[in-house]
Write a protein that holds these residues in place. Structure first.
Motif, PDB file in Angstrom:
ATOM      1  N   VAL A   1     120.353   9.166   4.701  1.00 12.31           N
ATOM      2  CA  VAL A   1     120.553   8.488   3.414  1.00 12.31           C
ATOM      3  C   VAL A   1     119.196   8.310   2.735  1.00 12.31           C
ATOM      4  CG1 VAL A   1     121.200   6.294   2.325  1.00 12.31           C
ATOM      5  CG2 VAL A   1     122.677   7.296   4.074  1.00 12.31           C
TER       6      VAL A   1
ATOM      7  N   LYS B   1     129.229   7.685  14.108  1.00 15.46           N
ATOM      8  CA  LYS B   1     128.662   7.258  12.826  1.00 15.46           C
ATOM      9  C   LYS B   1     128.150   5.814  12.851  1.00 15.46           C
ATOM     10  CE  LYS B   1     129.772   6.478   8.020  1.00 15.46           C
ATOM     11  NZ  LYS B   1     130.817   6.399   6.993  1.00 15.46           N
TER      12      LYS B   1
ATOM     13  N   ILE C   1     123.637   2.508   5.784  1.00 12.01           N
ATOM     14  CA  ILE C   1     124.820   3.372   5.761  1.00 12.01           C
ATOM     15  C   ILE C   1     125.810   2.850   4.719  1.00 12.01           C
ATOM     16  CG2 ILE C   1     126.785   4.218   7.114  1.00 12.01           C
ATOM     17  CD1 ILE C   1     125.029   4.093   9.584  1.00 12.01           C
TER      18      ILE C   1
ATOM     19  N   GLY D   1     124.721   3.698   1.349  1.00 11.26           N
ATOM     20  CA  GLY D   1     124.985   5.123   1.129  1.00 11.26           C
ATOM     21  C   GLY D   1     126.437   5.356   0.777  1.00 11.26           C
ATOM     22  N   GLU D   2     127.319   4.645   1.476  1.00  9.63           N
ATOM     23  CA  GLU D   2     128.753   4.823   1.213  1.00  9.63           C
ATOM     24  C   GLU D   2     129.132   4.344  -0.184  1.00  9.63           C
ATOM     25  OE1 GLU D   2     130.509   4.202   5.763  1.00  9.63           O
ATOM     26  OE2 GLU D   2     130.319   2.481   4.433  1.00  9.63           O
TER      27      GLU D   2
ATOM     28  N   THR E   1     127.232  10.334   4.171  1.00 12.37           N
ATOM     29  CA  THR E   1     127.820   9.206   4.893  1.00 12.37           C
ATOM     30  C   THR E   1     129.293   9.421   5.221  1.00 12.37           C
ATOM     31  OG1 THR E   1     128.242   8.096   2.797  1.00 12.37           O
ATOM     32  CG2 THR E   1     126.245   7.458   3.979  1.00 12.37           C
TER      33      THR E   1
ATOM     34  N   ILE F   1     122.188   8.811  10.480  1.00 10.32           N
ATOM     35  CA  ILE F   1     122.812   8.790   9.157  1.00 10.32           C
ATOM     36  C   ILE F   1     121.995   7.930   8.196  1.00 10.32           C
ATOM     37  CG2 ILE F   1     124.920   8.149   7.892  1.00 10.32           C
ATOM     38  CD1 ILE F   1     126.402   9.035  10.501  1.00 10.32           C
TER      39      ILE F   1
END
Lengths: 99, 362
Positions: free
Chosen positions: B189, B222, B275, B278-279, B205, B185
């Motif tokens: 990203v 994840k 991550i 990205g979120e 994400t 992940i």
């Protein structure tokens, strides 16, 4: 020094698709002990037949290759400076192949 | 593996006890926390964390039929094993089965399917295999024979995504779980940032995607590090397949992967941090996003008239394999391509949600 080297996760493809190698490694003349850094360069010149860049980057294993000495993560044993002993089992596993 | 001569020489790892149980010898260093833990404690924390991810994100409801996307590779093998364990241990009440896609790659997929078949027996999960040949009329071997080794991963990635959905629909699944791990992940990203793909950047994400569609997908791994997944498979002696696809790997993704691994060596938390970044991306509400519709030909979700698979397939069947390769912009993209039939030699629009060619996870 007698050692068992195992290759997994696709790394065995670099050494003739043989997973387990029973080897005798001599330490450098004048040196008493054999360290992981010595074993890596020995392995690269003696066992790895193709694409050595999949195995090593610089003087150590390529990031993403896991190393276990007697089933213990080498990050806990001292990494490149780990001193090897008779009958040690060293495992190299690539994490870089698909999942 | 216990050191017989521990007293004779103060040997490397001896004395290092697990920081959780303080009893057994530590076997690995967790990248996420840098803790040194023993095998047994590792199994517990690894499984418990996945259980927490499943519970905290409400990934499943009791009684759901869940397809485990199984390629025979490390991630999906560990996923099938852990899902099956957790389902029993915590009474999820899920009806689990393995779903594999046979791309028709001789010497690669046929071998890995053998691994999945062994998993079917070992984990007691029924297996369904759907093939490209059945779904599209072409095997990957035939496609490569026609188009060569350029862009073949685009075909494979696009076809695989739909193949899993179709297989899952055929088996009346409510959900698909894939083995995407934290490293994958983080890598996606970065790739989406490099490519400026805002739509995918915001989606990649999400732990569950396609909730508005017929069969949502989720990623229980994840937050699981690839290192831990591989260590878990190694210590548990899980049987997985690890040969590279014979049709060259996706080089662009390879660079991102190597970069992530370099970062991890310097600072393992970097993966979770990427991550997290990205979120936290937010797209300005004024940004025009592609609208999601359905393919006029097959009904699959698509932001264009024809979905990518139908477009690629049309190219193959009409002897114009470059049709659909390259970026299509705006809603006229399809039309333009069909009318001009010109090859677009831009960077191939590889399916960024998918891993490199030959793996089954999205």
């Amino acid at each position: 020094m007698h050692l068992t080297l195992e290759f997994g996760g696709g790394l065995e493809l670099l050494c003739g698709s043989v997973k387990t190698h029973s080897v005798d490694v001599k330490s450098e003349p004048g040196e008493h002990e054999l360290k992981m850094r010595d074993l890596l360069s020995w392995t690269k010149s003696n066992l790895i037949k193709e694409r050595p860049e999949m195995f090593m980057k610089g003087n150590t294993v390529r990031p993403g290759v896991l190393v276990l000495i007697n089933d213990c993560d080498w990050e806990l044993c001292g990494g490149l400076d780990t001193e090897l002993e008779e009958k040690d089992v060293v495992v190299f596993i690539s994490t870089l192949h698909g999942g | 593996m216990e050191d017989g001569n521990a007293s004779a020489r103060p040997r490397r790892a001896t004395g290092r006890l697990c920081s959780i149980c303080n009893q057994r010898k530590a076997a690995l260093k967790r990248p996420k926390t840098l803790e040194q833990i023993c095998r047994e404690c590792f199994y517990s924390v690894f499984e418990d964390e996945i259980h927490s991810v499943i519970v905290d994100n409400n990934l499943f409801r009791p009684g759901e039929r869940v397809a485990v996307a199984a390629s025979g590779g490390k991630d999906s093998t560990v996923l099938a094993y852990v899902m099956s364990q957790l389902n029993c241990r915590h009474n999820y009440g899920l009806d689990l089965f393995l779903l594999s896609v046979d791309e028709g790659i001789t010497g690669y997929r046929d071998d890995s399917l053998e691994t999945v078949k062994r998993n079917e027996i070992e984990y007691g999960l029924p297996l369904k295999v759907v093939s490209y040949k059945d779904l599209y009329g072409w095997t990957m071997d035939e496609i490569v024979k026609t188009i060569g080794l350029k862009n073949n991963c685009t075909f494979c990635g696009v076809f695989r995504r739909q193949a899993l959905d179709r297989g899952a629909a055929l088996m009346e699944a409510d959900k698909i779980v894939t083995g995407h791990n934290a490293d994958d992940i983080a890598e996606t990203v970065l790739l989406n940032i490099l490519r400026g793909d805002i739509a995918r950047l915001s989606r990649c994400t999400f732990i569950t995607t396609g909730e508005d569609g017929p069969i949502p997908r989720c990623k229980p791994f994840k937050y699981s590090y690839e290192k831990e997944i591989v260590m878990y498979a190694y210590f548990k002696k899980l049987d997985y397949f690890s040969t590279e696809c014979i049709y060259s790997p996706n080089a662009y993704r390879g660079f991102a992967r190597e970069f992530i691994k370099d970062l991890e060596r310097i600072r393992p938390r970097a993966i979770l941090d990427i991550i997290k970044s990205g979120e936290n991306f937010r797209i300005a509400t004024s940004t025009k996003m592609p609208e999601q519709g359905t393919c006029v030909r097959c009904g699959y979700i698509s932001s264009q008239k024809l979905c990518k698979a139908c477009l690629l397939l049309e190219g193959l069947n009409r002897g114009l394999p470059k049709l659909g390769i390259g970026r299509t912009r705006g809603s006229n993209g399809v039309k333009k391509h069909v009318e001009h039939r010109n090859s677009n030699t831009e960077v191939s629009d590889s399916n960024l949600e998918s891993k490199q060619c030959g793996t089954l996870n999205f």
